[in-house]
Design a protein around this motif. Sequence first.
Motif, PDB file in Angstrom:
ATOM      1  N   MET A   1       0.971  -1.360  -0.470  1.00 33.08           N
ATOM      2  CA  MET A   1      -0.112   0.194   0.136  1.00 33.08           C
ATOM      3  C   MET A   1       1.147   0.938   0.078  1.00 33.08           C
ATOM      4  O   MET A   1       1.997   2.046   0.562  1.00 33.08           O
ATOM      5  CB  MET A   1      -1.117   0.057   1.483  1.00 33.08           C
ATOM      6  CG  MET A   1      -1.856   1.347   0.927  1.00 33.08           C
ATOM      7  SD  MET A   1      -2.853   1.191   2.770  1.00 33.08           S
ATOM      8  CE  MET A   1      -2.370   2.225   4.002  1.00 33.08           C
ATOM      9  N   SER A   2       0.527   2.240  -0.739  1.00 33.90           N
ATOM     10  CA  SER A   2       1.406   3.575  -0.928  1.00 33.90           C
ATOM     11  C   SER A   2       0.697   4.504  -0.294  1.00 33.90           C
ATOM     12  O   SER A   2      -0.327   4.152  -0.707  1.00 33.90           O
ATOM     13  CB  SER A   2       1.593   3.693  -2.380  1.00 33.90           C
ATOM     14  OG  SER A   2       2.440   4.902  -2.641  1.00 33.90           O
ATOM     15  N   VAL A   3       1.446   4.505   0.901  1.00 35.21           N
ATOM     16  CA  VAL A   3       1.259   6.645   1.531  1.00 35.21           C
ATOM     17  C   VAL A   3       1.341   7.194   0.864  1.00 35.21           C
ATOM     18  O   VAL A   3       2.942   8.034   1.035  1.00 35.21           O
ATOM     19  CB  VAL A   3       1.361   5.948   3.096  1.00 35.21           C
ATOM     20  CG1 VAL A   3       0.978   6.620   3.595  1.00 35.21           C
ATOM     21  CG2 VAL A   3       0.978   4.104   3.287  1.00 35.21           C
ATOM     22  N   PRO A   4       1.099   8.498   0.448  1.00 36.20           N
ATOM     23  CA  PRO A   4       1.454   9.625   0.289  1.00 36.20           C
ATOM     24  C   PRO A   4       2.247  10.487   1.133  1.00 36.20           C
ATOM     25  O   PRO A   4       1.899  10.238   2.104  1.00 36.20           O
ATOM     26  CB  PRO A   4      -0.298   9.848  -0.656  1.00 36.20           C
ATOM     27  CG  PRO A   4      -1.044   9.593   0.555  1.00 36.20           C
ATOM     28  CD  PRO A   4      -0.990   8.034   1.157  1.00 36.20           C
ATOM     29  N   THR A   5       2.487  11.491   0.666  1.00 32.93           N
ATOM     30  CA  THR A   5       3.378  12.449   1.436  1.00 32.93           C
ATOM     31  C   THR A   5       2.757  13.748   2.003  1.00 32.93           C
ATOM     32  O   THR A   5       2.099  14.038   1.303  1.00 32.93           O
ATOM     33  CB  THR A   5       4.910  12.489   0.599  1.00 32.93           C
ATOM     34  OG1 THR A   5       5.458  11.003   0.415  1.00 32.93           O
ATOM     35  CG2 THR A   5       6.064  13.747   1.284  1.00 32.93           C
ATOM     36  N   THR A   6       3.137  13.947   3.406  1.00 29.49           N
ATOM     37  CA  THR A   6       2.227  15.402   3.305  1.00 29.49           C
ATOM     38  C   THR A   6       3.294  15.789   3.911  1.00 29.49           C
ATOM     39  O   THR A   6       4.172  15.759   4.642  1.00 29.49           O
ATOM     40  CB  THR A   6       1.195  14.801   4.990  1.00 29.49           C
ATOM     41  OG1 THR A   6       0.312  13.657   3.946  1.00 29.49           O
ATOM     42  CG2 THR A   6       0.486  16.261   5.274  1.00 29.49           C
TER      43      THR A   6
END
Length: 62
Positions: A1-6
């Motif tokens: 699962m790819s987690v977006p960067t914040t």
Amino acid sequence: MSVPTTTMRIDPELKDEANKVLGELGLSLSGAVTIFLKAVVREQGLPIDMSIKPDKTDESNR
């Protein structure tokens, strides 16, 4: 699962101090933010008391 960067803007001194405390707890800053955001969702608001309490000297004058 790819987690977006914040990206967040955090005072560098505050970030360093928080990282020291979190490191002792075995948490990363990212992990702590995730815990906080899950609590916001669970509570449907901030999970901390945000009230303005009267000064004790004001209470004694009433």
